[in-house]
Enzyme design. Structure first.
Site, short mmCIF file in Angstrom:
data_model
loop_
_atom_site.label_atom_id
_atom_site.label_comp_id
_atom_site.label_asym_id
_atom_site.label_seq_id
_atom_site.Cartn_x
_atom_site.Cartn_y
_atom_site.Cartn_z
CE LYS A 54 -3.67 -2.54 2.29
NZ LYS A 54 -4.31 -2.93 3.56
CD GLN A 98 -2.94 -4.44 6.76
OE1 GLN A 98 -2.89 -3.44 6.03
NE2 GLN A 98 -3.56 -5.54 6.39
CG ASP A 121 -9.22 0.15 5.08
OD1 ASP A 121 -9.03 0.00 3.86
OD2 ASP A 121 -8.48 -0.34 5.96
#
Ligand code: NAP
Length: 292
Positions: A54, A98, A121
């Site tokens: 990412k 994460q 997200d």
């Protein structure tokens, strides 16, 4: 019939190019690039690889990756303080915690501490609520990527029967909301669904996100359906029949004979997730500038 193969890698590359162009415009206007802060707790090798990917992708489109690493035994308070600091930092446009976090931490509770306007997200309760209510907000990246893949084959979603196998907060539920917003008739299946085969066989658009190799067999698929395989299951390369050792939830070799279009694994949904994360980060940066 042999299905059109939906090339997620190529579509994701186009999205990234568009994002890179828009990042240049953003930087010219505001004198800085959008910043994506990743927070990794612990040293899980798979998570470290995902975060690294990412960050690289972020730098490639001209955005600023901001790497935050915490020890595997970091306390709830330490992670919460990190998130609060990033929430307050104007250089940070997007924050990504994460998952999974180590067992002693509460992942959903920590995710919920991210400023919803930086929640790239799309997983905070506020953004899940905005999606459910049809309000603007940041949407989860993988379902967004699937919508993009469906658009690439001009899928007619209005009035279509869409069946999703899997009801996770990360994917199945937001996917259902996005399809509903596109006027599809949506059914969400899960481990207690009676006669999964029959439900799937009704689908004009069939989306599998289970995590069980080749669960979706040929007769689960209505002839001419569009099949999107979100599953990522790691087998040995010999078992998988491909170099990467990755297979999806769909029996690809059988499905390709029945479907009108299908995503491969790898190279289908996977590349879209990061591309949509980059686009979300840019969108978040713009929304923040508009709100200043
Ligand atoms: P998850 O949280 O484990 O959810 C799996 C879902 O599948 C659950 O709703 C479960 O039902 C359902 N299920 C399990 N066995 C089933 C069966 N035999 N029949 C019908 N439904 C069944 O997984 P997830 O996070 O959504 O991920 C699913 C898959 O997608 C995984 O392989 C993951 O690696 C992949 N994935 C890929 C990406 C990407 O970027 N490519 C992103 C996200 C996920 P219950 O709710 O009843 O337990």
């Amino acid at each position: 019939m042999s299905a059109t193969i939906i090339d997620g890698k190529a579509i994701a590359a186009r999205v990234r190019e568009q994002v890179a162009e828009l990042v240049r415009e953003f930087a010219a206007e505001y004198g800085r690039a959008p910043g994506l802060a990743t927070v990794l707790v612990g040293e899980d090798p798979a998570s470290a690889v995902y975060v690294g990917g990412k960050q690289r992708a972020c730098a490639e489109v001209g955005m600023t990756p901001l790497d935050n690493r915490l020890a595997a035994d970091a306390s709830h308070e330490t992670v919460a303080e990190t998130l609060a600091r990033l929430n307050g930092d104007p250089q940070v446009s997007g924050i990504l915690l994460q998952l999974p976090v180590p067992n002693h931490l509460d992942g959903p509770a920590l995710t919920g501490m991210i400023d919803p306007d930086k929640d790239v997200d799309g997983l905070t309760p506020v953004n899940a609520g905005r999606l459910a209510l049809g309000m603007p907000g940041l949407r989860p990246c993988t379902p967004l990527g699937v919508m993009e893949l469906l658009a690439s084959v001009d899928a007619r979603l209005e009035g279509a029967e869409a069946v999703i196998v899997g009801r996770s907060n990360l994917f199945g539920k937001p996917m259902a909301q996005l399809l509903l917003a596109a006027n599809a008739t949506v059914t969400t299946c899960h481990s207690r669904t009676r006669d999964l085969r029959a439900v799937c066989a009704r689908a004009d658009v069939l989306i599998a996100a289970v995590g069980r190799p080749r669960l979706i067999e040929r007769d689960f698929i209505k002839p001419g359906a569009i099949v999107i395989d979100v599953g990522m299951n790691r087998l040995t390369p010999e078992q998988a029949g491909n170099k990467s050792g990755l297979v999806g939830d769909v029996d690809y070799a059988a499905a390709v004979e029945v479907a009108s279009a299908i995503t491969p694994v790898p190279g289908g949904v996977g590349p879209m997730t990061i591309a949509c994360l980059l686009r979300n980060t840019l969108d978040a940066a713009r929304m923040q500038e508009a709100g200043r």
